[in-house]
Write an enzyme that holds these catalytic residues in place. Sequence first.
Site, PDB file in Angstrom:
ATOM      1  N   ARG A  96      23.505 135.206  30.124  1.00 33.76           N
ATOM      2  CA  ARG A  96      24.888 135.711  29.991  1.00 33.76           C
ATOM      3  C   ARG A  96      24.889 137.117  30.439  1.00 33.76           C
ATOM      4  NH1 ARG A  96      28.212 134.251  25.641  1.00 33.76           N
ATOM      5  NH2 ARG A  96      26.446 133.502  24.470  1.00 33.76           N
TER       6      ARG A  96
ATOM      7  N   ASN B 218      28.213 142.656  30.390  1.00 36.17           N
ATOM      8  CA  ASN B 218      29.390 143.479  30.858  1.00 36.17           C
ATOM      9  C   ASN B 218      29.201 143.210  32.456  1.00 36.17           C
ATOM     10  OD1 ASN B 218      30.554 145.618  32.166  1.00 36.17           O
ATOM     11  ND2 ASN B 218      30.982 146.596  30.194  1.00 36.17           N
TER      12      ASN B 218
ATOM     13  N   GLY C  58      16.985 140.013  31.232  1.00 38.64           N
ATOM     14  CA  GLY C  58      17.267 140.966  31.773  1.00 38.64           C
ATOM     15  C   GLY C  58      17.587 141.127  33.133  1.00 38.64           C
TER      16      GLY C  58
ATOM     17  N   GLY D 179      17.922 144.663  35.156  1.00 40.58           N
ATOM     18  CA  GLY D 179      17.889 145.782  35.733  1.00 40.58           C
ATOM     19  C   GLY D 179      16.724 145.868  36.816  1.00 40.58           C
ATOM     20  N   GLU D 180      15.841 144.865  36.769  1.00 38.73           N
ATOM     21  CA  GLU D 180      14.771 144.723  37.561  1.00 38.73           C
ATOM     22  C   GLU D 180      14.872 143.346  38.350  1.00 38.73           C
ATOM     23  OE1 GLU D 180      12.028 145.025  34.452  1.00 38.73           O
ATOM     24  OE2 GLU D 180      11.076 147.012  35.283  1.00 38.73           O
TER      25      GLU D 180
END
Lengths: 751, 187
Positions: A634, A637, A708, A710-711
Site C-alpha cells: 500500500r 501517500n 518500505g 525509501g531504498e
Amino acid sequence: MSILGKLFGSDDAETNALVMDEPRPHSFLDHGAQDVIGKPINRVEGPLKVTGRAPYAAEYPAERLAYGVLVRATFGSGKITKIDDSAARALPGVIDVVADYDTFIRSPGQGGATEAPPQGVQEVHYFGEPVAVVVGETFEAARDGAAAVRLEYDEADASYAFAAHKDQGKEPKEDQIPGHSKQGDFAGAFDKAAVKIDVTYTTPSQNSTAMEPHASIAEWRDDTLILHGAYQMVASDQQQLAKALGVSADKVRIIARFVGGGFGSKLGIAPESVAAAVAAKKLGRPVKIVLARQQVYEATVRRSNTEQRIRLGTDANGKIDALSHNSLVTNTPYEQYWEPVAIGTHFLYGGENREMNHDLIALNLNAAGSMRAPGEAVGMMGLECAMDELAEQLGIDPIELRRRNEPAQEPEKGIPFSSRNLIPALEKGAQLFGWSQRKKAGTDRRGEWLHGMGVSSAVRTNMLMKSAAKVTLTTDGRAIIDTDMTDIGTGSYTILAQIAAETLGLPVEKVVVHLGDGKAPPSSGSGGSWGAGSAGSSVYLACEKIREKLAKSMGVAVEEMTLKDGRAIADNRVVPITELIDENLGVIGQIEPGKQEKKFHQAGYGAHFCAVKVNVVTGEVRVERMLGVFAAGRILNEKTARSQCLGGMTFGIGAAMTEEMIHDDRNGKVVNRDMAEYHVPSHADVPHLEVHFLEERDIHVNPIHAKGIGELGISGAGAAVANAIFNATGVRVRDFPITCDKIIEQLPFDA
Amino acid sequence: MRFTINQKTYEADVDVRTSLLDLCREHLGLTGSKKGCDHGQCGACTMLVNGRRINSCLSLAVMHQDDEIVTIEGLGTVEDLHPMQAAFVSHDGYQCGYCTPGQICSAVGMLDEVKKGWPSHVTGDLNEVSLNDAEISERMSGNICRCAAYPNIVDAIREVAGQLGDQAIKPAPRTANEQPAQEKVSA
C-alpha cells in the site's frame, strides 16, 4: 498500568500489541470513510520547513551556550603522546580544551546497536579520528582554537590501500545474510554452462552527504542529559549514548524533531554527541557541536567500497543454472559491520547452483556502515550490469532474460514470496518508457551525441521492526500521536497523521504528530525502509483499539461503525466521537515481527528505465530521461512516496556517474572531503524523473499492508544508467563511477 | 553595527570573523538560513542581499552594514506563505527541508535575474533570455538537495515564475503584531 506505560513513565494507557505471526487480511485502511490514506496530501509540517521555522538539532536556544569544535587526528594510525593546547587556550574566547581519551568515541555507532560505539581515542585508527574538543564562547573562538591545537604522536604502520590488501579478506560473522553461502555445485554447473558471464565490478566508498551536518546540543539538567541531536533511531541512540557516558539509559533523553537527511549516516550516534556531553558536564553549561562538512566525510560512516565478481552460467536460452556473486568489502580493523552486497542476489533470480561470498578487509579508513539500501545499492549495480552483459551476449532483450529467470518461490529457502511484482513492473515500465525504441548498442548517433537506453530490476528486502506509539483521542476531538519515530524527510509526520485520520475518521488537520522525543514510546526509528510499515502499524494498532472502545461506548459492533469527520455512524445514529469518551483516551499500539517473515519472503520490487546521451568527443554523459515503476504494498501517500523514489533514483545517478570517496593510499586521508569535491547530483544533472506505482497489498508484512520504499528507489537505479551508457556507446565501464575519462579511453578514436 | 534584516533593524557588536550566516543563526535567532557546508558549495545558506542571492556563509557580517537583507523568515510566515513557499509545499519541493530555505531564496533571486535579462550557461540567444526547465535547473544548480527533490523544485518554480511579477523579492507584509522594531544584541 501497562508494562509499556511503566516503561515510558506515561499514564495508564492500554496497549494493543500485535506479533506478526499470522497474515492480517483485514485493514480498516481499506474501509475508512475519511478517504485520506494514500492520497497525495501535502506534508503536514511543510509550512514550518518552507518558512525556516522547523528547528533542526543545532537550532535550539540555550542559556550560556558554549560552542565546541572537534580536533581531529592528522595522521592515519598510531598513538597520541601529547595534546599541546597552549596556543589554543591563549586565544581570546577559548574556554577549555576537553580531551577525554577513554570516553570519546572513535567511530560512530552502527545502526540499531544498543552498546556504546568503540571508545578510546588516544590510539588513532584512521586519519580524521576526533580526539579532543575546543570549547569557546563563540563558534569563531572554538574554531580558531581547534586549528591551534597541536598533536604529538608516534605513528604506527597500518593498512590503507585496498589494492594492496585484496588477499587479506576474511569471512565476516553472519549478519542479515551469511558471510559465505553455497547451494548446489556452483563450480561444476558454471563449468558446464552453455553461456557464461564472468565479470568484476568495483564501486568506491561513498558518503551519505545529508544536507544537515551531524550536530548535538548537550545540556545536563541535574544528572539527566538532554541532547538535541540529528538522529534516525532515537531509542537505540539513547542507549549508545548512555553506555558511552556510563550513565543509565533513563538519564539520557535525545530529541530529534527535525532531521536534515540521514540516509544511514545518522543511524548511530556520531562523535560530536559524546564530546558535547562530556564538555557540557565538565563546564556546567550547555555545549553545541556541529561537525564541519569535512568532518562529516572524515568521521561519520561511509558506504564501503566493493569489488564484486559476478559469474552467471546459463543454458542456451538464458536460463540461469549457476549464479555467483562474490565480494570484497572493507572496514576499520575493530569494526564488525560489512556491506551485504549480495543481499538482493539471494532471491532476485532463480538458478540451482549458487555461491555468494563476502570477505571483509580491515583497512585504517573511517568506519563503514549503512548507507541508503546497504547491500542492494551497490550489489544491484554489479548484478544488474552483469545481467545486461548476459542479455547482450545471448542476443535477447534484458527484460525477456529476467522473465526467463523469474523464480516461482524464494530460490534458497524454498518459501513463497509474500508478494512479487518484478515482471509486471518491468513490463509496465517498458510500455511507459518506450523501451521498444531501444536500438542496438552504439548505433544511435545524432550529431556528436550517442543515445541509449538501459533497464534494471529493483529489489529491496522488507523489514518489520518492533515499534510503539501512543495515540490519544482528546475530548476536543483531536488525535495526538506520540512516538520517538523520526522524520528525516521520509514523510513520517504526514503518513502517521493519515493513518490515524483514516482509522479514526478525523480530518488530517485534527491529528497532531509529535516525533523524535526519546521520552515517547520507542519506535523502529528511520532506517532500512522499515519506518512507514513499523511505526505506521503501531499508530494503526493504537487507533484500532480506540475504534473498539468507541464502538463499545456507542453500543454497536466495531465492524458496523463508520467513523468520518469526527462522527461515529451506526445503528441509524450519528454521534460526535467526543460524546463517546468521558476523558482523553490514550492507547499504545505496538507491532513486532513474527512468524510471517519466516514463512514468506518479503520484499519490494520495481524496475528502472534510463535514457542517456553520451558525447563522442568529451565522453560527457547526460541523463535525458529516467522512469521507475515500483510495487511496495500500500502506498500511504502518493506524493511523499513518489519523492522518496525520486531521491533514490537520483542517488543512483550519483552512484553511476559522480560519487566517489577517495582515500589517500599513503595514510587513509579522505582527499575529497567537501561538497565541491565529492559530487552529489545537482539540479542540472537530474532530468524530469517519472515514478509509477503498481497497486499492491501485502497482508503478510504488517496490518497496514505497506512495504518500505525509501531504498527501493535506489536499488538498481545506477545499473539502469550504466546499462544506458553501454547501449549508447557500446563501451562497458565496470569501475564506478563512470566518469568521462573512463568512457573516452574506450570510444573509437575516430569518433 | 547596524543590520537591516527582513525590514527590521538590528544593532550588534560583531566579531570580524563572523559570517553573515552565523550572525543570523547564532546571534540574532534567525535560524531559517541553513549551514550545510560553510564553504559556498551547497547553497543552503542563500539569502537575498540588496535583492541579489548570495551564499551568506561566504560573506562576513561586517561587510553588510545598512544592506537590505532578506532571509527565508522575511519572505513569508506559516500563516502567510510567499507564493514560492506555497508552491514548494504543494509540489513537495523538499523532503528533509534542510536545503529548502536556501532553495526558496535562491529561486526568488533567480527569477529576478531572469527578469533583468541576465543570461545563463544554457541560454541560447543572449538577446532572448526566457525561462524554461533547462534554465531553471542550470540556474538553481548552486543549491544542492541530497534528498533530490529537484524535479519537484523545478515544477514549483515554473508555476511561480508566471505569477510573481515585480513582487518577486519583496518581503511579505508585516502582521499587526510584528511592527518594525530595533533590537540590540551583542554578537
